[in-house]
Design a protein around this motif. Structure first.
Motif, PDB file in Angstrom:
ATOM      1  N   ARG A 116       0.836  -1.204   0.000  1.00  0.00           N
ATOM      2  CA  ARG A 116       0.000   0.000   0.000  1.00  0.00           C
ATOM      3  C   ARG A 116       0.866   1.248   0.000  1.00  0.00           C
TER       4      ARG A 116
ATOM      5  N   LYS B 192       3.424   1.727  -1.489  1.00  0.00           N
ATOM      6  CA  LYS B 192       3.945   1.987  -2.830  1.00  0.00           C
ATOM      7  C   LYS B 192       2.916   2.703  -3.688  1.00  0.00           C
ATOM      8  N   GLY B 193       1.690   2.788  -3.193  1.00  0.00           N
ATOM      9  CA  GLY B 193       0.663   3.448  -3.987  1.00  0.00           C
ATOM     10  C   GLY B 193      -0.089   2.496  -4.905  1.00  0.00           C
ATOM     11  N   LEU B 194      -0.016   1.193  -4.642  1.00  0.00           N
ATOM     12  CA  LEU B 194      -0.770   0.237  -5.454  1.00  0.00           C
ATOM     13  C   LEU B 194      -2.254   0.317  -5.097  1.00  0.00           C
ATOM     14  N   THR B 195      -3.102   0.042  -6.087  1.00  0.00           N
ATOM     15  CA  THR B 195      -4.532   0.027  -5.796  1.00  0.00           C
ATOM     16  C   THR B 195      -4.871  -1.244  -5.025  1.00  0.00           C
ATOM     17  N   ARG B 196      -6.013  -1.208  -4.345  1.00  0.00           N
ATOM     18  CA  ARG B 196      -6.420  -2.364  -3.555  1.00  0.00           C
ATOM     19  C   ARG B 196      -6.587  -3.607  -4.406  1.00  0.00           C
TER      20      ARG B 196
ATOM     21  N   ARG C 163      -5.031  -4.343  -7.176  1.00  0.00           N
ATOM     22  CA  ARG C 163      -3.733  -4.878  -7.579  1.00  0.00           C
ATOM     23  C   ARG C 163      -3.034  -5.562  -6.415  1.00  0.00           C
TER      24      ARG C 163
ATOM     25  N   THR D 227      -1.813  -9.285  -6.960  1.00  0.00           N
ATOM     26  CA  THR D 227      -0.404  -9.678  -7.054  1.00  0.00           C
ATOM     27  C   THR D 227       0.196 -10.107  -5.717  1.00  0.00           C
ATOM     28  N   HIS D 228      -0.366  -9.643  -4.616  1.00  0.00           N
ATOM     29  CA  HIS D 228       0.285  -9.940  -3.335  1.00  0.00           C
ATOM     30  C   HIS D 228      -0.522 -10.884  -2.443  1.00  0.00           C
TER      31      HIS D 228
ATOM     32  N   LYS E  99      -1.826 -14.894  -3.799  1.00  0.00           N
ATOM     33  CA  LYS E  99      -0.852 -15.972  -3.851  1.00  0.00           C
ATOM     34  C   LYS E  99      -0.540 -16.484  -2.446  1.00  0.00           C
TER      35      LYS E  99
END
Lengths: 328, 313
Positions: B216, B218-222, B224, B228-229, B232
């Protein structure tokens, strides 16, 4: 203009219908490229303040006041606006490098992700080169191998370097470092501190260092804020605060640091404990319950910040009076 | 590499133990197997003939050994009820059951994955309550009830899908799929309810972890971050559950195949037990147990692909 300016910033959590205040009307500023420390015991609200600066505080948090970043009030930001600024203009590194990275992804792509999310049209090969470059600049060797490594294959120090690389890859104006060395070995601590210092010098990134460790702050930051139970009790140049502490809490904090001088003597500890959120009272000086020189007034009224040539403190007594009362 | 080798050795040993247990469990049944099969009023000559053909005169260890060597050449003996080789019977049944299990599995994942993630993300919202309740209900309804319920809606009321029988793959993909849709759905609804709970809990636990906070920051959207995180990481415990569910689904097929009159392994088990067909029961139990063991082996392999740390251990 300051890079960051907190004005009367308060933060509360609503729990079972009650509003519990974690940060009480603090004001704080950070200039461009400046290194500033926010010091206090655990539970004093320093991490909550830090997380608010990057918009990661718990969803149940209620804010008031202003948090200006480059003259824009961050408290008015939507999630979309936060996503643009996080990791790009404001970055953060955390206390625990062992768990801060995704264990199932290689570290290279994890760093690259921070770059690609803010720069959509950059080619993959370019991104990869940039990642390798920043890995080198944070003092890692054999960067090709590290790029392909999983977090569990790296040491704590290496991982914290990777966190720093990740945080700085977009050249942010502000880096928030929340206890960045607490979880590391002493020898590694010094290296990480040196690295943060060097990055500040080379890239001009302003740093807000959150710490409970006064000796760490001493070598690193120009100015410091001492926080207690949600309030700032003393502020000023780091050297000045460490050499001439005014507030009884700061004095207690310094006296409880072991030193050569105090060898063989029983180490001082401030009596009592930091009140929990539920126990805090809104009246009186936040430190009154543990203060050795408190008066009637301290229990009823909250002292305002007094300024003594750039050295601020929040106590009803003058520095001389505090000195006299504490030694007397 | 050592991880795979160890798992492989474990697999072989487990399969051996399975064969041992399956064989001896049926030997310690009290009474004469031949009498059990033929009934106590049977003709003594017939009993004697059966005893000879089952090889009951020989010592136990010898019988196990010859059964075991038979296994390796694919010879599980001859079914008494059908007078056919056990392995060919299993092979026939397998055609149906494996398709049924596969469809059930795919449906389970297709239902559970989106619903589980959705519930994890929206668990605090009031509108998620009906979905939780619904999955709770399907968890507690046994698959045969669900089967009858589905038949009454889709076959009787709407007439969309057949209620009994199996159309082989050779007679058209769609027809075959349609004939197995209701049975696999009645299995999948129950098992997906189990999986939904695991996925929900797992995703919620992962969402609270430090690396999500890093992502978060890093500014990633929820979306994403989830994709990606979180996903998995939360799938690791879910894969285990999926492995255990295979055993469940195979066991459940016994009942479902009877309700929908499917000529699969489940039906074979019912018939073999009812007619006390010892060689057939033995073969079937061995077969089912092996499938479960192999499934768990596959789960271990998938683990190591998802989580690089596992290969080190």
């Amino acid at each position: 203009m300051s890079l960051v300016e907190l004005k009367d910033f308060s933060l509360s959590f609503s729990e079972k219908g009650r509003l519990l205040e974690a940060v009480n009307s603090i004001s704080l500023s950070i200039e461009q490229s400046e290194m500033v420390a926010l010091v206090g015991e655990s539970g004093c609200g320093k991490s909550a303040t830090a997380l608010s600066l990057i918009g990661l505080e718990n969803e149940s948090a209620v804010f008031s006041g202003h948090v200006y970043f480059e003259d824009v009030d961050l408290l008015t930001f939507s999630e979309k606006e936060w996503e643009k600024i996080r990791g790009n203009r404001i970055s953060m590194i955390f206390q625990e490098p062992m768990t801060a990275l995704n264990p199932l992804l290689k570290v290279g792509p994890q760093i690259a992700e921070n770059l690609s999310v803010h720069h959509q049209n950059v080619r993959r090969a370019v991104i990869r080169d940039k990642v390798l470059e920043i890995l080198k600049s944070v003092g890692l060797s054999d960067v090709e191998r590290i790029y392909r490594s999983y977090p569990h294959q790296l040491s704590g120090g290496q991982r914290q370097r990777i966190m720093i690389a990740m945080a700085l890859i977009n050249n942010p104006s502000l880096l928030i470092a929340d206890e960045p060395t607490t979880a590391l070995d002493v020898t590694i601590q010094a290296e990480i501190i040196d690295l943060i210092k060097r990055m500040n010098r080379e890239k001009g990134t302003a740093v807000l260092l959150i710490s409970h460790n006064l000796s760490l702050v001493k070598g690193l930051t120009r100015r410091a804020y001492i926080m207690y139970s949600g309030s700032i009790v003393e502020s000023g140049h780091t050297e000045e605060i460490l050499n001439n502490p005014i507030h009884p809490y700061t004095r207690g904090l310094l006296a409880s640091v072991p030193s050569i001088k105090s060898r063989g003597r029983r180490l001082y500890s401030i009596p009592g404990y930091v009140p929990s959120l539920e126990e805090r009272s809104n009246v009186g000086c936040p430190f009154a319950s543990r203060c050795s020189i408190k008066s009637e007034k301290c229990m009823k009224e909250r002292p305002k910040m007094s300024d003594l040539g750039g050295h601020g403190y929040s106590c009803f007594f003058s520095p001389e009076e505090i000195e006299r009362r504490m030694n007397g | 590499m050592r991880y795979y080798l160890r798992k492989l050795v474990g697999l072989v040993i487990t399969l051996f133990l399975v064969s041992l247990v399956t064989f001896f469990v049926f030997q310690i049944l009290p009474g004469d197997p031949a009498l059990i099969i033929l009934g106590i009023d049977a003709d003594p000559y017939q009993v004697e003939a059966l005893r000879a053909s089952l090889g009951l005169g020989r010592p136990l260890s010898m019988r196990y050994l010859s059964w075991l060597t038979g296994l390796f050449s694919g010879d599980l003996g001859v079914s008494i009820r059908y007078n056919q080789s056990v392995s060919s019977l299993i092979k026939e049944g397998l055609k149906v059951t494996s398709l049924l299990a596969l469809y059930s599995m795919v449906l389970t994942v297709l239902i559970a994955l989106p619903v589980g993630i959705w519930l994890a993300v929206h668990s605090r919202k009031r509108y998620s309550i009906p979905v939780s309740v619904l999955s709770q209900i399907s968890l507690s309804v046994p698959s045969f009830c669900m089967g009858i319920f589905l038949i009454s809606i889709f076959s009787v009321r709407l007439g969309w899908l057949p209620s009994i029988g199996y159309t082989p793959l050779s007679e058209g993909l769609l027809a075959s799929f349609k004939s197995l849709l209701l049975p696999s759905l009645s299995v999948a609804i129950g098992s997906s309810a189990v999986l939904i709970r695991y996925i929900k809990v797992s995703v919620q636990r992962e969402e609270g972890k430090d690396y999500v906070r890093t992502a978060r920051s890093k500014g990633l959207t929820r979306g994403r971050i989830m994709y990606t995180h979180v996903l998995k990481n939360s799938l690791i415990p879910v894969i285990t559950t999926l492995g255990l569910l295979t055993a469940d689904i195979l066991g459940g097929s016994i009942i479902i195949e009877n309700i929908f009159s499917l000529p699969g392994i489940g039906r074979l088990i019912t018939v073999s037990i009812a007619s006390r067909d010892l060689p057939l029961i033995q073969g079937l139990v061995l077969y089912l147990a092996s499938i479960v063991v192999v499934c768990n082996f596959i789960v271990d392999l998938i683990y190591s692909l998802v989580d690089p740390r596992i290969r080190l251990r």
